[in-house]
Design an enzyme around this catalytic site. Structure first.
Site, PDB file in Angstrom:
ATOM      1  N   SER A  82       0.832  -1.217   0.000  1.00  0.00           N
ATOM      2  CA  SER A  82       0.000   0.000   0.000  1.00  0.00           C
ATOM      3  C   SER A  82       0.863   1.262   0.000  1.00  0.00           C
ATOM      4  CB  SER A  82      -0.975  -0.001   1.177  1.00  0.00           C
ATOM      5  OG  SER A  82      -0.328  -0.314   2.374  1.00  0.00           O
TER       6      SER A  82
ATOM      7  N   ARG B 181       3.122  -5.348  17.118  1.00  0.00           N
ATOM      8  CA  ARG B 181       1.731  -4.896  17.058  1.00  0.00           C
ATOM      9  C   ARG B 181       0.810  -6.023  17.557  1.00  0.00           C
ATOM     10  NH1 ARG B 181       1.744  -3.215  10.835  1.00  0.00           N
ATOM     11  NH2 ARG B 181       2.645  -5.304  10.784  1.00  0.00           N
TER      12      ARG B 181
ATOM     13  N   HIS C 253      -2.127  -8.875   2.023  1.00  0.00           N
ATOM     14  CA  HIS C 253      -1.783  -7.624   2.745  1.00  0.00           C
ATOM     15  C   HIS C 253      -2.906  -7.366   3.756  1.00  0.00           C
ATOM     16  CE1 HIS C 253       0.226  -3.916   3.443  1.00  0.00           C
ATOM     17  NE2 HIS C 253      -0.138  -3.212   2.384  1.00  0.00           N
TER      18      HIS C 253
ATOM     19  N   HIS D 222       5.590 -13.000   7.479  1.00  0.00           N
ATOM     20  CA  HIS D 222       5.790 -11.604   7.079  1.00  0.00           C
ATOM     21  C   HIS D 222       6.949 -11.517   6.096  1.00  0.00           C
ATOM     22  CE1 HIS D 222       6.162  -7.224   7.403  1.00  0.00           C
ATOM     23  NE2 HIS D 222       4.900  -7.298   7.782  1.00  0.00           N
TER      24      HIS D 222
ATOM     25  N   ASP E  53      -2.169  -8.882  11.891  1.00  0.00           N
ATOM     26  CA  ASP E  53      -3.551  -9.297  11.623  1.00  0.00           C
ATOM     27  C   ASP E  53      -4.012 -10.490  12.453  1.00  0.00           C
ATOM     28  OD1 ASP E  53      -3.913  -7.309   9.717  1.00  0.00           O
ATOM     29  OD2 ASP E  53      -2.920  -8.498   8.190  1.00  0.00           O
TER      30      ASP E  53
HETATM   31  N1  HAX Z   1       0.926 -19.960   5.713  1.00  0.00           N
HETATM   32  C1  HAX Z   1       1.289 -20.792   4.714  1.00  0.00           C
HETATM   33  N2  HAX Z   1       2.322 -20.548   3.881  1.00  0.00           N
HETATM   34  C2  HAX Z   1       3.043 -19.446   4.099  1.00  0.00           C
HETATM   35  C3  HAX Z   1       2.744 -18.547   5.148  1.00  0.00           C
HETATM   36  C4  HAX Z   1       1.634 -18.830   5.969  1.00  0.00           C
HETATM   37  N3  HAX Z   1       1.235 -18.015   6.946  1.00  0.00           N
HETATM   38  N4  HAX Z   1       3.658 -17.542   5.114  1.00  0.00           N
HETATM   39  C5  HAX Z   1       4.482 -17.794   4.067  1.00  0.00           C
HETATM   40  N5  HAX Z   1       4.100 -18.933   3.452  1.00  0.00           N
HETATM   41  C6  HAX Z   1       4.663 -19.508   2.218  1.00  0.00           C
HETATM   42  C7  HAX Z   1       4.501 -18.513   1.081  1.00  0.00           C
HETATM   43  O1  HAX Z   1       3.184 -18.581   0.522  1.00  0.00           O
HETATM   44  C8  HAX Z   1       5.587 -18.935   0.134  1.00  0.00           C
HETATM   45  O2  HAX Z   1       5.124 -20.087  -0.557  1.00  0.00           O
HETATM   46  P1  HAX Z   1       5.438 -20.273  -2.137  1.00  0.00           P
HETATM   47  O3  HAX Z   1       6.915 -20.176  -2.255  1.00  0.00           O
HETATM   48  O4  HAX Z   1       4.871 -21.605  -2.438  1.00  0.00           O
HETATM   49  O5  HAX Z   1       4.727 -19.141  -2.822  1.00  0.00           O
HETATM   50  C9  HAX Z   1       6.698 -19.379   1.077  1.00  0.00           C
HETATM   51  O6  HAX Z   1       6.054 -19.671   2.340  1.00  0.00           O
HETATM   52  C10 HAX Z   1       7.769 -18.355   1.301  1.00  0.00           C
HETATM   53  O7  HAX Z   1       7.169 -17.166   1.759  1.00  0.00           O
HETATM   54  P2  HAX Z   1       7.982 -16.154   2.671  1.00  0.00           P
HETATM   55  O8  HAX Z   1       9.222 -15.758   1.940  1.00  0.00           O
HETATM   56  O9  HAX Z   1       8.121 -16.689   4.047  1.00  0.00           O
HETATM   57  O10 HAX Z   1       6.953 -14.939   2.764  1.00  0.00           O
HETATM   58  P3  HAX Z   1       6.655 -13.838   1.669  1.00  0.00           P
HETATM   59  O11 HAX Z   1       7.532 -12.700   1.935  1.00  0.00           O
HETATM   60  O12 HAX Z   1       6.632 -14.377   0.298  1.00  0.00           O
HETATM   61  O13 HAX Z   1       5.142 -13.488   2.037  1.00  0.00           O
HETATM   62  C11 HAX Z   1       3.291 -13.005   3.427  1.00  0.00           C
HETATM   63  C12 HAX Z   1       4.800 -12.791   3.210  1.00  0.00           C
HETATM   64  C13 HAX Z   1       2.848 -12.099   4.553  1.00  0.00           C
HETATM   65  C14 HAX Z   1       2.539 -12.615   2.158  1.00  0.00           C
HETATM   66  C15 HAX Z   1       3.043 -14.482   3.798  1.00  0.00           C
HETATM   67  O14 HAX Z   1       3.710 -14.800   4.989  1.00  0.00           O
HETATM   68  C16 HAX Z   1       1.577 -14.822   3.916  1.00  0.00           C
HETATM   69  O15 HAX Z   1       0.946 -15.099   2.887  1.00  0.00           O
HETATM   70  N6  HAX Z   1       0.998 -14.838   5.173  1.00  0.00           N
HETATM   71  C17 HAX Z   1      -0.399 -15.080   5.381  1.00  0.00           C
HETATM   72  C18 HAX Z   1      -1.213 -13.847   4.961  1.00  0.00           C
HETATM   73  C19 HAX Z   1      -1.009 -12.706   5.916  1.00  0.00           C
HETATM   74  O16 HAX Z   1      -1.081 -12.852   7.121  1.00  0.00           O
HETATM   75  N7  HAX Z   1      -0.779 -11.501   5.367  1.00  0.00           N
HETATM   76  C20 HAX Z   1      -0.662 -10.279   6.163  1.00  0.00           C
HETATM   77  C21 HAX Z   1       0.765  -9.813   6.322  1.00  0.00           C
HETATM   78  C22 HAX Z   1       0.872  -8.532   7.134  1.00  0.00           C
HETATM   79  C23 HAX Z   1       0.290  -7.429   6.366  1.00  0.00           C
HETATM   80  O17 HAX Z   1       0.776  -6.962   5.358  1.00  0.00           O
HETATM   81  N8  HAX Z   1      -0.829  -6.968   6.807  1.00  0.00           N
HETATM   82  O18 HAX Z   1      -1.442  -6.062   6.089  1.00  0.00           O
END
Ligand code: HAX
Length: 425
Positions: A233, A318, A263, A309, A364
């Site tokens: 964002s 947080r 996000h 994250h 979250d």
């Molecule tokens: N559950 C399952 N798999 C997960 C995971 C989780 N909570 N967190 C990471 N992974 C997976 C990713 O999907 C990725 O898989 P692929 O390679 O198959 O695509 C792998 O682990 C490596 O990811 P990473 O390097 O650890 O994390 P990223 O930087 O790519 O992604 C995310 C960070 C926040 C998007 C990710 O941890 C996620 O999808 N979490 C769940 C959704 C979430 O809580 N989002 C909110 C984040 C905070 C925020 O921005 N709030 O607004």
């Protein structure tokens, strides 16, 4: 002139000169390298953006203008806005002056209510909220001054005016989105005596007999305010803003990114996940049951929302702040107890998956349970709350960027064939 604007008018020219001299002297020094994996991996870890309002070290979490979050969780969001913009917390007179200024700007044009009334009844609350911001673009003081012709050094001034105009109106807009979208009855007029967060609770129209919900809202709106410049964002808003689009355009663009499930939408998905576990097991599940449920989520190819994250490698401070609030005010609430229990289990489960870099809860994971406790049970609405808070950071970043005269954002892209050539593949 308001005290905040007066302070900024003094600070900005000096800061701009400092940064100018700094870049002139050290501009050719290398600050980051980019690997092929990073180019294909969302530029994770590439140091190529400037954000002075806040930073997020992986081992500490959010630091606003040099102050760790844990030291400012008791502050009002208005105080945080002052901090984001100036680098200092306001004194009592300054805070009052800012609150007065916000109150003077809070009236929302009638056409915004008309637009919201005409949207489909099943619109997502985030689509309604972002539409309301965008439709107000014609109010932009920056756009008007720009079209009349203005010196570059003055850009920050009407951007600041837009920022304060927008921030002042967001609680009323957010509250109406809630009441309209979930059939809660007519719009509630603002309480001119309440602070920004308390007034928001008042306009939502949910019961708050002992003021606890307002306390929680204060915390919520403080915790989500900013998270450096590289998240979807903030980065989106900054990119749009760098084209000299005004804050109405850039904020709504950034918040459209916040509406994504990876996000800000994780906010809604997370509580859904917690409630699903309770539905499946007929009440607050045991740790064994939660472990199994988390495994099943992973096996079905889904993410466990609220965990992981892109930057953090610790429990998000947080989340810690929300957990502490829940322990104090609702220790026996079954949804909150489930949120707590999930924290005991999910990091262990995620740690066993090698590719997951951060198994810990993010912001979250905790907030939904608290909102649910106070009767805000429509979780598709939660990202709107997040947006109202995040607007503080996005708008502050926008004002600072204009004051520093940062240029249009333009990183370089290459086709895969060119990357292959570059690495000799
Ligand atoms: N559950 C399952 N798999 C997960 C995971 C989780 N909570 N967190 C990471 N992974 C997976 C990713 O999907 C990725 O898989 P692929 O390679 O198959 O695509 C792998 O682990 C490596 O990811 P990473 O390097 O650890 O994390 P990223 O930087 O790519 O992604 C995310 C960070 C926040 C998007 C990710 O941890 C996620 O999808 N979490 C769940 C959704 C979430 O809580 N989002 C909110 C984040 C905070 C925020 O921005 N709030 O607004």
């Amino acid at each position: 002139m308001s005290m905040l604007k007066e302070k900024l008018a003094k600070q900005f020219p000096q800061l701009k000169a400092e940064i100018g001299a700094f870049v002139k002297e050290h501009g050719d020094k290398e600050v980051s390298k980019v690997t092929l994996a990073q180019a294909y991996g969302g530029l994770r870890g590439v140091k190529g953006l400037v954000c002075d309002t806040s930073e997020v070290p992986p081992d500490k979490g959010l630091i606003i203008r040099g102050i760790e979050l844990k030291h400012i969780t008791e502050k009002l969001p208005e105080e945080i806005l002052w901090l984001l913009l100036t680098g200092e917390l306001p004194n009592e007179a300054e805070l009052k002056d800012l609150q007065k200024d916000l109150r003077a700007r809070e009236d929302v044009p009638q056409y915004v209510w008309n637009v919201l009334d005409s949207m489909p009844a099943d619109s997502h609350p985030m689509a309604m909220f972002n539409t309301a911001i965008l439709v107000m673009q014609k109010e932009s003081k920056y756009a008007k001054r720009y079209s009349e012709g203005m010196k570059k050094d003055d850009y920050w001034d009407p951007t600041y005016e837009d920022a304060l105009d927008i921030i002042a109106k967001l609680p009323a807009i957010g509250a109406y989105v809630y009441r309209k979208r979930f059939n809660k009855g007519p719009r509630i007029e603002s309480d001119k005596t309440a602070d920004w967060a308390k007034n928001y609770v008042h306009m939502l129209g949910l019961p708050d007999p002992n003021g606890e919900f307002s306390l929680m809202m204060r915390l919520y709106l403080t915790l989500h305010c900013d998270h450096e410049g590289g998240n979807v964002s903030a980065y989106t808003a900054a990119t749009v803003s760098s084209a000299l689009s005004d804050l109405y355009y850039s904020l709504s663009a950034g918040l459209n990114g916040l509406a994504g499930p990876l996000h800000g939408l994780a906010n809604q998905e997370c509580l859904g996940w917690v409630l699903d576990t309770m539905k499946k097991f007929g009440g607050s599940p045991t740790e064994e049951q939660l472990e199994k449920f988390a495994q099943e989520t992973l096996e079905s190819g889904k993410v466990v929302p609220g965990y992981g994250h892109a930057v953090l490698r610790i429990t998000d401070p947080r989340y810690d702040a929300f957990l502490a609030f829940g322990k104090k005010y609702m220790p026996n609430d079954p949804v909150f107890q489930t949120v707590e229990r999930v924290f005991n289990v999910v990091p262990k489960v995620l740690s066993q998956v090698q590719k997951i870099k951060d198994p810990w809860p993010n912001v979250d994971a905790g907030s939904g349970g608290l909102l649910y406790h106070y009767g805000l049970t429509e979780f598709s609405y939660y990202t709107v709350l997040f947006s109202i808070s995040r607007a503080l950071g996005i708008c502050s970043q926008g004002v600072v960027a204009r004051a520093m005269g940062y240029p249009i954002t333009r990183p370089k892209s290459l086709p895969t064939a060119a990357f292959k050539k570059l690495v000799g593949a």
